[in-house]
Design a protein around this motif. Sequence first.
Motif, PDB file in Angstrom:
ATOM      1  N   GLN A 245      -1.136 -10.772 -36.464  1.00  0.00           N
ATOM      2  CA  GLN A 245       0.299 -10.868 -36.718  1.00  0.00           C
ATOM      3  C   GLN A 245       1.106 -11.144 -35.442  1.00  0.00           C
ATOM      4  O   GLN A 245       2.337 -11.220 -35.495  1.00  0.00           O
ATOM      5  N   ALA A 246       0.439 -11.318 -34.319  1.00  0.00           N
ATOM      6  CA  ALA A 246       1.138 -11.444 -33.035  1.00  0.00           C
ATOM      7  C   ALA A 246       2.199 -12.541 -33.063  1.00  0.00           C
ATOM      8  O   ALA A 246       1.935 -13.682 -33.460  1.00  0.00           O
ATOM      9  N   GLY A 247       3.422 -12.160 -32.645  1.00  0.00           N
ATOM     10  CA  GLY A 247       4.507 -13.120 -32.504  1.00  0.00           C
ATOM     11  C   GLY A 247       5.104 -13.643 -33.798  1.00  0.00           C
ATOM     12  O   GLY A 247       5.911 -14.578 -33.771  1.00  0.00           O
ATOM     13  N   ARG A 248       4.784 -13.034 -34.954  1.00  0.00           N
ATOM     14  CA  ARG A 248       5.233 -13.567 -36.251  1.00  0.00           C
ATOM     15  C   ARG A 248       6.547 -12.986 -36.743  1.00  0.00           C
ATOM     16  O   ARG A 248       7.275 -13.646 -37.485  1.00  0.00           O
ATOM     17  N   LEU A 249       6.858 -11.750 -36.381  1.00  0.00           N
ATOM     18  CA  LEU A 249       7.904 -11.010 -37.077  1.00  0.00           C
ATOM     19  C   LEU A 249       9.251 -11.090 -36.362  1.00  0.00           C
ATOM     20  O   LEU A 249       9.338 -10.957 -35.145  1.00  0.00           O
ATOM     21  N   ASP A 250      10.291 -11.264 -37.141  1.00  0.00           N
ATOM     22  CA  ASP A 250      11.651 -11.272 -36.601  1.00  0.00           C
ATOM     23  C   ASP A 250      12.178  -9.856 -36.392  1.00  0.00           C
ATOM     24  O   ASP A 250      13.007  -9.615 -35.506  1.00  0.00           O
ATOM     25  N   PHE A 251      11.703  -8.932 -37.207  1.00  0.00           N
ATOM     26  CA  PHE A 251      12.295  -7.596 -37.249  1.00  0.00           C
ATOM     27  C   PHE A 251      11.261  -6.628 -37.810  1.00  0.00           C
ATOM     28  O   PHE A 251      10.447  -6.999 -38.659  1.00  0.00           O
ATOM     29  N   ILE A 252      11.301  -5.382 -37.302  1.00  0.00           N
ATOM     30  CA  ILE A 252      10.397  -4.340 -37.793  1.00  0.00           C
ATOM     31  C   ILE A 252      11.202  -3.083 -38.091  1.00  0.00           C
ATOM     32  O   ILE A 252      11.981  -2.619 -37.253  1.00  0.00           O
ATOM     33  N   LEU A 253      11.020  -2.530 -39.284  1.00  0.00           N
ATOM     34  CA  LEU A 253      11.485  -1.181 -39.601  1.00  0.00           C
ATOM     35  C   LEU A 253      10.326  -0.239 -39.334  1.00  0.00           C
ATOM     36  O   LEU A 253       9.306  -0.286 -40.024  1.00  0.00           O
ATOM     37  N   ASP A 254      10.462   0.615 -38.343  1.00  0.00           N
ATOM     38  CA  ASP A 254       9.413   1.561 -37.972  1.00  0.00           C
ATOM     39  C   ASP A 254       9.828   2.944 -38.451  1.00  0.00           C
ATOM     40  O   ASP A 254      10.749   3.550 -37.910  1.00  0.00           O
ATOM     41  N   THR A 255       9.141   3.453 -39.474  1.00  0.00           N
ATOM     42  CA  THR A 255       9.512   4.743 -40.053  1.00  0.00           C
ATOM     43  C   THR A 255       8.637   5.887 -39.575  1.00  0.00           C
ATOM     44  O   THR A 255       8.771   7.011 -40.061  1.00  0.00           O
ATOM     45  N   VAL A 256       7.765   5.630 -38.612  1.00  0.00           N
ATOM     46  CA  VAL A 256       6.812   6.645 -38.150  1.00  0.00           C
ATOM     47  C   VAL A 256       7.538   7.675 -37.287  1.00  0.00           C
ATOM     48  O   VAL A 256       8.256   7.317 -36.341  1.00  0.00           O
ATOM     49  N   SER A 257       7.336   8.958 -37.595  1.00  0.00           N
ATOM     50  CA  SER A 257       8.056  10.024 -36.897  1.00  0.00           C
ATOM     51  C   SER A 257       7.233  10.697 -35.808  1.00  0.00           C
ATOM     52  O   SER A 257       7.715  11.613 -35.139  1.00  0.00           O
ATOM     53  N   THR A 258       5.998  10.251 -35.610  1.00  0.00           N
ATOM     54  CA  THR A 258       5.152  10.802 -34.548  1.00  0.00           C
ATOM     55  C   THR A 258       4.916   9.726 -33.490  1.00  0.00           C
ATOM     56  O   THR A 258       5.014   8.525 -33.756  1.00  0.00           O
ATOM     57  N   THR A 259       4.601  10.169 -32.280  1.00  0.00           N
ATOM     58  CA  THR A 259       4.324   9.230 -31.196  1.00  0.00           C
ATOM     59  C   THR A 259       2.989   8.543 -31.425  1.00  0.00           C
ATOM     60  O   THR A 259       1.995   9.193 -31.766  1.00  0.00           O
TER      61      THR A 259
END
Length: 356
Positions: A245-259
Amino acid sequence: MSSAMSQTLSGQVRTVRGYAALERNGPITTWEFEQREPRPEDVVFDVLFCGVCHSDLHTIGAWGQEFPLVPGHEMVGRVTAVGDQVTNVRPGDIVAVSTIIDSCGECEPCRRQMEVYCEAGPTMTYDGIDRVDGSRTRGGYADSLVAHQRFVFRVPESLDLAGAAPLLCAGITTWSPLRHWRIGPASTIGVVGIGGLGHLGVKFAHALGAHVVAFTTSPRKRDTILALGADEVVVTTDREQVAAQAGRLDFILDTVSTTYPMGPIVDTLSLDGTLCSLGIPDRFDLHPGTLAGKRRSIASSATGGTRDIHEMLEFCAQHDITADVEIISPDQINEALERLSRNDVRYRFVIDMTQR
């Protein structure tokens, strides 16, 4: 209007049954409290359904300010009484309340109906301080709630009420950044973590016309995630799938609450792409060079203001979007919180407050 409610609006304080943590990290138990006196612009409603948010766990623990504490900030209820200056709802209406119930109303964010960013600080739905009388706010794990009409929203008749409750936190938390970053048919976006927030993020992004890539740690969820509206599912434990998926996405919603090691996920962003962290972990595990290589950004977002919530509810009615929920009774709250701590829910617990 019942005589008891008429007395409440004329100035008498009402005793309400709630479900509270009596001490930090304590179990939820039945607890009665005095509900604050309604004011001329207030709406009083019986709580029908209340979602169980991951932040409830945090607030019962490290985040809590004062105990006993009644959680709950995504709820749907039926109006039982209104103040004489209320114009937007009437007794019998089905309404919803989100994560805040007041703000200064005067600063620039408030004037833009983005009250969650109030410069004086918004009043949280629970465990906050009332701006008028200084009392502690109590949330939706209770028989009833009082809120200013500006923060009370009509629920479209077509929406399932239990599924609608999580829209007021999990839903608006994903809807607001999707709208702010203008996600639409020309967008290719990722959603990381397909839980309470993530599954609604997938539904919204799909309905907005975006190409949606869902990132999950569980290969078993593939079919159910595709059913939510994802176009692709990437299992993050498979390095080759992520690297593809490298370099494909315009935007990411990251819902992960842990490091977690964010580098491989950030590498999926295109030039000028943005990752919006909604889970807000304790820290980011990321080398700045990963951002610099393609002028990428990391951002975040709170829930949403009244403008966003009205817009979201209308959109949900148009596209038949609600949360996928597991309904529980009040006597199952502690079990649900324990399961939630293990991420053992698909995708949101909702308390049926009529089962009392």
